[in-house]
Motif scaffolding. Structure first.
Motif, PDB file in Angstrom:
ATOM      1  N   ILE A  22       1.007  -1.211  -0.075  1.00 44.20           N
ATOM      2  CA  ILE A  22       0.189  -0.127  -0.305  1.00 44.20           C
ATOM      3  C   ILE A  22       0.672   1.243  -0.048  1.00 44.20           C
ATOM      4  N   ALA A  23       1.959   1.216   0.809  1.00 49.45           N
ATOM      5  CA  ALA A  23       2.841   2.469   0.850  1.00 49.45           C
ATOM      6  C   ALA A  23       3.713   2.622  -0.470  1.00 49.45           C
ATOM      7  N   SER A  24       3.954   1.689  -1.069  1.00 46.28           N
ATOM      8  CA  SER A  24       4.597   1.704  -2.382  1.00 46.28           C
ATOM      9  C   SER A  24       3.733   2.006  -3.312  1.00 46.28           C
ATOM     10  N   LYS A  25       2.527   1.643  -3.363  1.00 46.65           N
ATOM     11  CA  LYS A  25       1.398   2.200  -4.204  1.00 46.65           C
ATOM     12  C   LYS A  25       1.307   3.837  -4.148  1.00 46.65           C
ATOM     13  N   THR A  26       1.203   4.112  -3.066  1.00 45.99           N
ATOM     14  CA  THR A  26       0.966   5.428  -2.584  1.00 45.99           C
ATOM     15  C   THR A  26       2.034   6.390  -3.027  1.00 45.99           C
ATOM     16  N   ARG A  27       3.503   5.688  -2.815  1.00 49.83           N
ATOM     17  CA  ARG A  27       4.548   6.514  -3.187  1.00 49.83           C
ATOM     18  C   ARG A  27       4.392   6.715  -4.716  1.00 49.83           C
ATOM     19  N   ARG A  28       4.093   5.570  -5.366  1.00 48.67           N
ATOM     20  CA  ARG A  28       4.031   5.771  -6.934  1.00 48.67           C
ATOM     21  C   ARG A  28       3.086   6.793  -7.415  1.00 48.67           C
ATOM     22  N   GLU A  29       1.763   6.555  -6.961  1.00 48.79           N
ATOM     23  CA  GLU A  29       0.790   7.456  -7.222  1.00 48.79           C
ATOM     24  C   GLU A  29       1.121   8.985  -7.025  1.00 48.79           C
ATOM     25  N   ARG A  30       1.812   9.239  -6.069  1.00 45.21           N
ATOM     26  CA  ARG A  30       2.319  10.337  -5.571  1.00 45.21           C
ATOM     27  C   ARG A  30       3.345  10.930  -6.583  1.00 45.21           C
ATOM     28  N   GLU A  31       4.198  10.249  -6.687  1.00 50.06           N
ATOM     29  CA  GLU A  31       5.288  10.278  -7.758  1.00 50.06           C
ATOM     30  C   GLU A  31       4.547  10.546  -9.254  1.00 50.06           C
ATOM     31  N   ASN A  32       3.787   9.664  -9.651  1.00 55.57           N
ATOM     32  CA  ASN A  32       3.136   9.905 -11.011  1.00 55.57           C
ATOM     33  C   ASN A  32       2.360  11.488 -11.020  1.00 55.57           C
ATOM     34  N   SER A  33       1.655  11.689  -9.910  1.00 54.91           N
ATOM     35  CA  SER A  33       1.098  12.947  -9.853  1.00 54.91           C
ATOM     36  C   SER A  33       1.967  13.998 -10.072  1.00 54.91           C
ATOM     37  N   PHE A  35       4.880  14.142 -11.647  1.00 53.90           N
ATOM     38  CA  PHE A  35       5.529  13.994 -12.820  1.00 53.90           C
ATOM     39  C   PHE A  35       4.456  14.556 -13.657  1.00 53.90           C
ATOM     40  N   MET A  36       3.119  14.214 -13.504  1.00 44.63           N
ATOM     41  CA  MET A  36       1.959  14.781 -14.528  1.00 44.63           C
ATOM     42  C   MET A  36       1.921  16.022 -14.380  1.00 44.63           C
ATOM     43  N   GLU A  37       1.957  16.789 -13.163  1.00 41.06           N
ATOM     44  CA  GLU A  37       1.929  18.205 -12.967  1.00 41.06           C
ATOM     45  C   GLU A  37       3.116  18.833 -13.462  1.00 41.06           C
ATOM     46  N   LEU A  38       4.233  18.230 -13.406  1.00 43.23           N
ATOM     47  CA  LEU A  38       5.766  18.903 -14.067  1.00 43.23           C
ATOM     48  C   LEU A  38       5.388  18.844 -15.526  1.00 43.23           C
ATOM     49  N   ALA A  39       4.873  17.914 -16.283  1.00 43.96           N
ATOM     50  CA  ALA A  39       4.700  17.656 -17.642  1.00 43.96           C
ATOM     51  C   ALA A  39       3.689  18.756 -18.104  1.00 43.96           C
ATOM     52  N   SER A  40       2.606  19.065 -17.253  1.00 42.15           N
ATOM     53  CA  SER A  40       1.401  19.925 -17.656  1.00 42.15           C
ATOM     54  C   SER A  40       2.113  21.364 -17.588  1.00 42.15           C
TER      55      SER A  40
END
Length: 346
Positions: A22-33, A35-40
């Motif tokens: 769960i912690a790993s999934k949360t970190r990945r989701e936060r990281e992806n978020s 990166f998505m914001e940076l890309a935007s």
């Protein structure tokens, strides 16, 4: 009792694994978020941003931030140094190009989207990579010189030609040399001065980056160049002995074509311009294409006109051996009758 203890330990291990997932999934989701914001925030089309991977986002963001630091108020393309007075506007109109900005070490901070039309590679795939990855190794030293401030530099204008990788099919790429295309570049080196620390020190200059326009000399080959009223063409040997010259040379210089054929082009060049022309000749033999500086060409009555040549080596399609030089020449102004050397046309 032992069974119950073992069961409890196993249950704890499963809980720890589940929490870790769960912690790993949360970190990945936060990281992806993130990166998505940076890309935007990147100045790119939405459909392009959505396809970027994390490494590309970091590469493009780093380049963009360095570009903003170098040009906080936007980029301004410096007028071509050989076209300050509209000299070769007709020739320049026949060839378009792409804009690029480089860091001092050669990192591509920006390159315009239309580079794909000339080299076949997408701007997004070139940005953030070194320009040396796309230039023939033999031209690396020349590129480094263009990015360096020399002690005797009085002008930061830069004009040079390099062979760049081209992935377009040969039939649409124009003339390429083993997968490389000659790109004529003109622009301006940005720099900053460092104040001397003592009276004995001299002022030093540091390169901050280069912004330039890259023009393929022959986008679709010599036959595609539109011949204007102040232009003529000739074919020559590899030593620049004229083999053929078209009839327009008579109106522009007063020479009959038969008077020029079998003569060296060098005998028509003003002595003060011979060195520059010789350098252009060497570059032509090395790279296969060249655009000369303006030089003075002798008219039949002894006067001179300023002329610029776009020359290419034509090779045998079967053996790839050089056949001849084809040169398209632009004259700034017609040669007036009885124009003495002391009244050089400007």
């Amino acid at each position: 009792m032992k069974y119950l203890v073992g069961s409890t330990d196993t249950s704890k291990q499963m809980d720890l694994k589940e929490k870790s997932k769960i912690a790993s999934k949360t970190r990945r989701e936060r990281e992806n978020s993130e990166f998505m914001e940076l890309a935007s925030l990147l100045p790119l089309p939405t459909q392009v941003k959505e396809q970027l991977d994390k490494a590309s986002i970091i590469r493009l963001t780093t380049s963009y931030l360095r570009l903003r630091e170098l040009y906080p108020h936007g980029m301004r393309i410096i007028q071509h140094p050989e076209n300050k007075e509209g000299g070769s506007s007709e020739m320049m109109e026949t060839i378009d190009g792409f804009v690029f900005a480089l860091a001092p070490e050669g990192l591509i901070l920006y390159i315009s989207e239309n580079v794909s039309m000339h080299l076949g590679m997408a701007a997004i795939d070139m940005t953030g990579h070194s320009i040396y990855d796309f230039i023939l190794h033999d031209d690396h030293n020349e590129m480094r010189d263009m990015l360096t401030v020399k002690h005797d530099d009085t002008d930061m204008g830069r004009t040079f030609s390099v062979r760049m990788k081209c992935t377009l099919p040969k039939r649409t790429a124009g003339l390429t040399q083993n997968g490389y295309k000659v790109i004529h570049c003109s622009g301006h080196l940005k720099y900053k001065a460092s104040s001397p620390t003592t009276s004995a020190d001299i002022e030093c200059f540091e390169s901050l980056g280069l912004i330039a326009i890259g023009n393929p000399l022959l986008p679709n080959g010599i036959p595609e160049i539109k011949m204007g009223p102040n232009m003529f063409m000739f074919r020559a040997s590899m030593e620049f002995d004229v083999i053929f010259v078209d009839a327009m040379v008579h109106r522009l210089t007063g020479h009959e074509p038969k008077q020029i054929v079998q003569n060296s082009i060098y005998q028509y060049i003003h002595p003060l311009d011979l060195k520059d022309f010789q350098e252009a000749h060497k570059e032509l033999l090395k790279k296969g294409q060249v655009k000369t500086k303006f030089y003075r060409f002798k008219c039949v009555d002894g006067g001179y006109v300023f002329m610029q040549s776009l020359a290419v080596i034509v090779t045998n399609s079967r053996t790839s051996q050089p056949r001849c030089i084809v040169s398209v020449n632009y004259i700034m102004k017609d040669c007036p009758s009885q124009c003495p050397e002391s009244q050089i046309v400007t």
